[in-house]
Design an enzyme around this catalytic site. Structure first.
Site, short mmCIF file in Angstrom:
data_model
loop_
_atom_site.label_atom_id
_atom_site.label_comp_id
_atom_site.label_asym_id
_atom_site.label_seq_id
_atom_site.Cartn_x
_atom_site.Cartn_y
_atom_site.Cartn_z
N ARG A 66 0.92 -1.07 0.06
CA ARG A 66 -0.17 0.08 0.04
C ARG A 66 0.90 1.19 0.03
O ARG A 66 0.55 2.41 -0.70
CB ARG A 66 -0.75 -0.21 1.21
CG ARG A 66 -1.87 1.04 1.44
CD ARG A 66 -3.25 0.76 0.82
NE ARG A 66 -4.16 1.80 0.97
CZ ARG A 66 -5.52 1.51 0.60
NH1 ARG A 66 -6.15 0.38 0.46
NH2 ARG A 66 -6.13 2.79 0.66
N ASN A 108 -11.78 16.44 0.56
CA ASN A 108 -12.83 15.50 0.14
C ASN A 108 -14.14 16.00 0.40
O ASN A 108 -14.41 16.94 1.37
CB ASN A 108 -12.53 14.07 1.10
CG ASN A 108 -13.31 12.92 0.78
OD1 ASN A 108 -13.75 12.88 -0.36
ND2 ASN A 108 -13.84 12.43 1.57
N THR A 109 -15.05 15.41 -0.62
CA THR A 109 -16.57 15.77 -0.31
C THR A 109 -17.20 14.43 -0.08
O THR A 109 -16.97 13.57 -0.51
CB THR A 109 -17.11 16.67 -1.54
OG1 THR A 109 -18.55 16.54 -1.34
CG2 THR A 109 -16.92 15.43 -2.91
N HIS A 110 -18.19 14.80 1.37
CA HIS A 110 -18.51 13.42 1.81
C HIS A 110 -20.27 13.84 1.75
O HIS A 110 -20.52 14.72 2.25
CB HIS A 110 -18.05 13.22 3.46
CG HIS A 110 -18.75 12.03 3.88
ND1 HIS A 110 -18.51 10.78 3.48
CD2 HIS A 110 -19.46 11.93 4.90
CE1 HIS A 110 -19.32 9.88 4.23
NE2 HIS A 110 -20.01 10.65 5.01
N ASP A 142 -7.29 14.53 6.68
CA ASP A 142 -6.34 14.07 7.67
C ASP A 142 -6.21 12.48 7.58
O ASP A 142 -6.76 11.98 6.54
CB ASP A 142 -6.50 14.75 8.99
CG ASP A 142 -7.66 14.11 9.65
OD1 ASP A 142 -8.23 13.14 8.95
OD2 ASP A 142 -8.14 14.73 10.89
N GLY A 144 -7.61 10.29 9.19
CA GLY A 144 -8.73 9.49 9.74
C GLY A 144 -9.63 9.30 8.61
O GLY A 144 -9.40 9.94 7.50
N ASP A 146 -13.03 10.58 7.18
CA ASP A 146 -13.87 11.70 7.18
C ASP A 146 -13.80 12.51 8.60
O ASP A 146 -14.86 12.90 9.15
CB ASP A 146 -15.57 11.08 6.98
CG ASP A 146 -15.56 10.48 5.76
OD1 ASP A 146 -14.75 10.66 4.89
OD2 ASP A 146 -16.43 9.56 5.72
C1 GRF Z 1 -20.48 11.75 -3.66
O1 GRF Z 1 -21.76 11.73 -3.12
C2 GRF Z 1 -19.29 11.74 -2.63
O2 GRF Z 1 -19.92 12.20 -1.22
C3 GRF Z 1 -19.40 10.28 -2.18
O3 GRF Z 1 -19.50 9.51 -3.79
C4 GRF Z 1 -20.18 10.56 -4.49
C5 GRF Z 1 -19.51 10.75 -5.69
O4 GRF Z 1 -20.10 10.74 -6.82
N1 GRF Z 1 -18.21 9.86 -1.43
P1 GRF Z 1 -19.79 11.37 -8.09
O5 GRF Z 1 -18.73 10.47 -8.80
O6 GRF Z 1 -18.98 12.69 -8.07
O7 GRF Z 1 -20.79 11.50 -9.11
#
Ligand code: GRF
Length: 201
Positions: A66, A108-110, A142, A144, A146
């Site tokens: 990894r 990152n977007t969550h 970071d 962790g 999320d």
């Molecule tokens: C997003 O909703 C993100 O939060 C999640 O996966 C989705 C990705 O969507 N982890 P896309 O590939 O940008 O359409």
């Protein structure tokens, strides 16, 4: 000067597409200079190719460890000299080498209102918990899962008849708008992190 974004994807890449579309406006202040994935054939990679953006794939299984994968990913991303690296549906946790190479510049977007419902199934967990407000969180990565400092959050109402699919889609719509807005501001105005608080501008 236009800032450089490298975007990492594993799936459909609708968040990536929102950034590509936004960056067509020169006033946006940033452009996607490369798109990377941990797997072949994702729609996100296709979106990049269609937009004429260079792509790369680094699969964990192609490396002995990894750590070697992390080093290879780091080297490739660093080669594009990004001002910001955006994980947009990238389903891998990057290692210490990567985080050290882009300190405070890997975000990152969550699809939940963190710290609630981290991990792979934010919308499903939100439905299971019966919350009335779900949403999306943009944060600085970071080590962790999320857990990093929060840049922006947007709330989305949960409808009585929502399924995981309908809620996921409603969240994604708000998530894309948030991503475009926050990344643009970060690139145009800069940001600082004070304790856990991310301050834009
Ligand atoms: C997003 O909703 C993100 O939060 C999640 O996966 C989705 C990705 O969507 N982890 P896309 O590939 O940008 O359409």
């Amino acid at each position: 000067m236009t800032k450089k974004l490298v975007v990492l994807v594993s799936g459909s890449g609708s968040n990536l597409q929102a950034l590509i579309d936004a960056s067509r406006d020169p006033d946006y202040g940033a452009e996607v200079v490369a798109v990377g994935s941990d797997r072949d054939g994702t729609y996100g990679l296709k979106r990049a190719e269609e937009a004429g953006i260079p792509t790369f794939v680094r699969k964990v299984r192609d490396f002995d460890t990894r750590e070697q994968w992390d080093a290879a990913l780091t080297e490739t991303v660093a080669g594009y000299e990004p001002d910001l690296v955006v994980s947009a549906g990238f389903l891998k946790l990057c290692g210490p080498r990567f985080l050290d190479a882009f300190p405070g510049r890997y975000i990152n977007t969550h699809n939940s209102l963190l710290p609630a419902f981290p991990g792979m199934n934010g919308p499903g967990e939100a439905l299971k918990a019966g919350v009335k407000l779900a949403g999306a969180t943009l944060f600085i990565c970071d080590s962790g899962v999320d857990t990093g400092p929060i840049i922006a959050q947007t709330a989305v109402p949960v409808a009585d008849d929502d399924t995981v699919e309908t809620l996921t889609e409603r969240i994604k719509e708000a998530e894309r708008a948030q991503l475009v807005e926050a990344v643009g501001r970060m690139m145009r105005e800069g940001w600082t992190v004070k304790d856990r608080r991310v301050l834009l501008g």
